[in-house]
Design a protein around this motif. Sequence first.
Motif, PDB file in Angstrom:
ATOM      1  N   TRP A   1       0.871  -1.175   0.000  1.00 28.55           N
ATOM      2  CA  TRP A   1       0.000   0.000   0.000  1.00 28.55           C
ATOM      3  C   TRP A   1       0.904   1.220   0.000  1.00 28.55           C
ATOM      4  N   ILE A   2       0.674   2.126  -0.916  1.00 28.61           N
ATOM      5  CA  ILE A   2       1.447   3.365  -0.971  1.00 28.61           C
ATOM      6  C   ILE A   2       0.714   4.450  -0.197  1.00 28.61           C
ATOM      7  N   ARG A   3       1.445   5.138   0.672  1.00 25.72           N
ATOM      8  CA  ARG A   3       0.887   6.273   1.414  1.00 25.72           C
ATOM      9  C   ARG A   3       1.630   7.551   1.028  1.00 25.72           C
ATOM     10  N   HIS A   4       0.856   8.616   0.837  1.00 28.74           N
ATOM     11  CA  HIS A   4       1.448   9.881   0.434  1.00 28.74           C
ATOM     12  C   HIS A   4       0.787  11.013   1.216  1.00 28.74           C
ATOM     13  N   VAL A   5       1.589  11.686   2.045  1.00 27.12           N
ATOM     14  CA  VAL A   5       1.072  12.805   2.826  1.00 27.12           C
ATOM     15  C   VAL A   5       1.019  14.043   1.932  1.00 27.12           C
ATOM     16  N   LEU A   6      -0.163  14.644   1.829  1.00 25.90           N
ATOM     17  CA  LEU A   6      -0.356  15.826   0.988  1.00 25.90           C
ATOM     18  C   LEU A   6      -0.141  17.076   1.824  1.00 25.90           C
ATOM     19  N   VAL A   7       0.993  17.769   1.559  1.00 24.50           N
ATOM     20  CA  VAL A   7       1.373  18.947   2.343  1.00 24.50           C
ATOM     21  C   VAL A   7       1.364  20.181   1.451  1.00 24.50           C
ATOM     22  N   PRO A   8       0.493  21.157   1.717  1.00 25.19           N
ATOM     23  CA  PRO A   8       0.520  22.404   0.950  1.00 25.19           C
ATOM     24  C   PRO A   8       1.910  23.046   0.992  1.00 25.19           C
ATOM     25  N   GLU A   9       2.321  23.613  -0.136  1.00 28.31           N
ATOM     26  CA  GLU A   9       3.599  24.300  -0.278  1.00 28.31           C
ATOM     27  C   GLU A   9       4.805  23.366  -0.202  1.00 28.31           C
ATOM     28  N   ARG A  10       4.568  22.069  -0.132  1.00 28.67           N
ATOM     29  CA  ARG A  10       5.656  21.099  -0.097  1.00 28.67           C
ATOM     30  C   ARG A  10       5.429  19.993  -1.150  1.00 28.67           C
ATOM     31  N   SER A  11       4.422  19.169  -0.937  1.00 33.00           N
ATOM     32  CA  SER A  11       4.172  18.056  -1.862  1.00 33.00           C
ATOM     33  C   SER A  11       2.919  18.250  -2.707  1.00 33.00           C
ATOM     34  N   ASP A  12       2.086  19.230  -2.373  1.00 39.02           N
ATOM     35  CA  ASP A  12       0.820  19.424  -3.081  1.00 39.02           C
ATOM     36  C   ASP A  12       1.014  20.282  -4.325  1.00 39.02           C
ATOM     37  N   TYR A  13       1.699  19.699  -5.303  1.00 39.34           N
ATOM     38  CA  TYR A  13       1.874  20.324  -6.614  1.00 39.34           C
ATOM     39  C   TYR A  13       1.512  19.287  -7.671  1.00 39.34           C
TER      40      TYR A  13
ATOM     41  N   GLN B   1       4.077  12.946 -11.485  1.00 41.57           N
ATOM     42  CA  GLN B   1       5.316  12.177 -11.552  1.00 41.57           C
ATOM     43  C   GLN B   1       5.239  10.948 -10.648  1.00 41.57           C
ATOM     44  N   LEU B   2       4.644  11.114  -9.472  1.00 43.39           N
ATOM     45  CA  LEU B   2       4.472   9.974  -8.575  1.00 43.39           C
ATOM     46  C   LEU B   2       3.541   8.945  -9.202  1.00 43.39           C
ATOM     47  N   ASP B   3       2.461   9.403  -9.808  1.00 40.23           N
ATOM     48  CA  ASP B   3       1.526   8.497 -10.469  1.00 40.23           C
ATOM     49  C   ASP B   3       2.220   7.710 -11.580  1.00 40.23           C
ATOM     50  N   GLU B   4       3.050   8.399 -12.342  1.00 38.90           N
ATOM     51  CA  GLU B   4       3.784   7.730 -13.421  1.00 38.90           C
ATOM     52  C   GLU B   4       4.705   6.653 -12.855  1.00 38.90           C
ATOM     53  N   PHE B   5       5.369   6.957 -11.759  1.00 41.35           N
ATOM     54  CA  PHE B   5       6.259   5.968 -11.136  1.00 41.35           C
ATOM     55  C   PHE B   5       5.465   4.765 -10.626  1.00 41.35           C
ATOM     56  N   LEU B   6       4.353   5.018  -9.956  1.00 44.38           N
ATOM     57  CA  LEU B   6       3.564   3.924  -9.386  1.00 44.38           C
ATOM     58  C   LEU B   6       3.040   2.986 -10.473  1.00 44.38           C
ATOM     59  N   HIS B   7       2.789   3.525 -11.654  1.00 45.37           N
ATOM     60  CA  HIS B   7       2.290   2.681 -12.731  1.00 45.37           C
ATOM     61  C   HIS B   7       3.384   1.834 -13.380  1.00 45.37           C
ATOM     62  N   THR B   8       4.633   1.999 -12.949  1.00 48.66           N
ATOM     63  CA  THR B   8       5.693   1.083 -13.387  1.00 48.66           C
ATOM     64  C   THR B   8       5.783  -0.134 -12.471  1.00 48.66           C
ATOM     65  N   LEU B   9       5.044  -0.108 -11.362  1.00 46.95           N
ATOM     66  CA  LEU B   9       5.078  -1.190 -10.385  1.00 46.95           C
ATOM     67  C   LEU B   9       3.879  -2.119 -10.582  1.00 46.95           C
ATOM     68  N   SER B  10       4.061  -3.392 -10.234  1.00 45.13           N
ATOM     69  CA  SER B  10       2.994  -4.379 -10.425  1.00 45.13           C
ATOM     70  C   SER B  10       2.431  -4.902  -9.106  1.00 45.13           C
TER      71      SER B  10
ATOM     72  N   VAL C   1      -3.468   2.965  -2.965  1.00 44.16           N
ATOM     73  CA  VAL C   1      -2.769   4.243  -2.834  1.00 44.16           C
ATOM     74  C   VAL C   1      -3.622   5.145  -1.957  1.00 44.16           C
ATOM     75  N   GLU C   2      -3.034   5.654  -0.882  1.00 43.91           N
ATOM     76  CA  GLU C   2      -3.770   6.474   0.070  1.00 43.91           C
ATOM     77  C   GLU C   2      -3.186   7.881   0.119  1.00 43.91           C
ATOM     78  N   VAL C   3      -4.042   8.876  -0.046  1.00 44.05           N
ATOM     79  CA  VAL C   3      -3.655  10.263   0.141  1.00 44.05           C
ATOM     80  C   VAL C   3      -3.993  10.646   1.580  1.00 44.05           C
ATOM     81  N   LEU C   4      -2.977  11.027   2.340  1.00 43.38           N
ATOM     82  CA  LEU C   4      -3.164  11.392   3.743  1.00 43.38           C
ATOM     83  C   LEU C   4      -3.017  12.902   3.884  1.00 43.38           C
TER      84      LEU C   4
END
Length: 258
Positions: free
Chosen positions: A174-186, A192-201, A206-209
């Motif tokens: 399970w992938i977890r991703h903390v959504l932080v304004p002004e840091r990761s929320d772009y 880019q993260l979505d593209e990377f995750l789609h290379t994995l089987s 996928v959880e947005v925290l």
Amino acid sequence: MNSTEYTPVKGAIHSIESFGSVDGPGIRYVIFVKGCRMRCQFCHNPDTWSMEGASYQTADEVLTKALRYRNYWGDKGGITVSGGEPLLQMDFLIELFRKAKEQGVHTAIDTSGNPFTRKEPFFGKFQELMNYTDLLLLDIKLINDKAHRELTGCTNQNILDLARYLSEIGKPVWIRHVLVPERSDYDEYLMQLDEFLHTLSNVQRVEVLPYHTLGTFKWENLGIPYQLSGIRPPSPERVENANRLLHTAEYTGYLRQK
């Protein structure tokens, strides 16, 4: 002939949550361990960074306490080790999970992946640990390495390599991703993260925290300046946007093929 008496490995335990519902499938007995090398600006458990104040317990002691709650786990529940960073306590994890699997217990690790390396002795121990691990909850803080270093103080290259290795061996994640304004929320980072995750089987979920400020009092109590002061949690619209860009609804809980 002298015989060497076996001394059981002890884990540095921070705390226990006996009825966890968000750290893996079903009802979980969650063991929070001490120790972490990352210094995430949004961390809500900075009191787990050091080993100070840890309760040192053997795998048998921890497992005995956990099994008292087994009737509440149902078919999907089990044990999750979180932190802090569990992979800093490999020997303890191996012994705990080996004994848990002997009892038929579902095992999960909530990890940032920061200690991962394909070098020895870590890699050999990690491969053994995977024999007793059913699921990993992998926290990917940021896909951009430069921004990741600014946010956490560490590179993400070995963390992404861990994700690739787990895909290689087909270990459920399970992938977890903390959504932080002004840091990761772009949007750029999210795509880019979505593209990377789609290379994995091996990604089941996928959880947005959404970032929150509930742990800021711990920083104050420890006398550590809180670096995200003034940054508010993301709006519902931005959380929805992140879920859309990461295609979280596409993950059904089962392994998909590339």
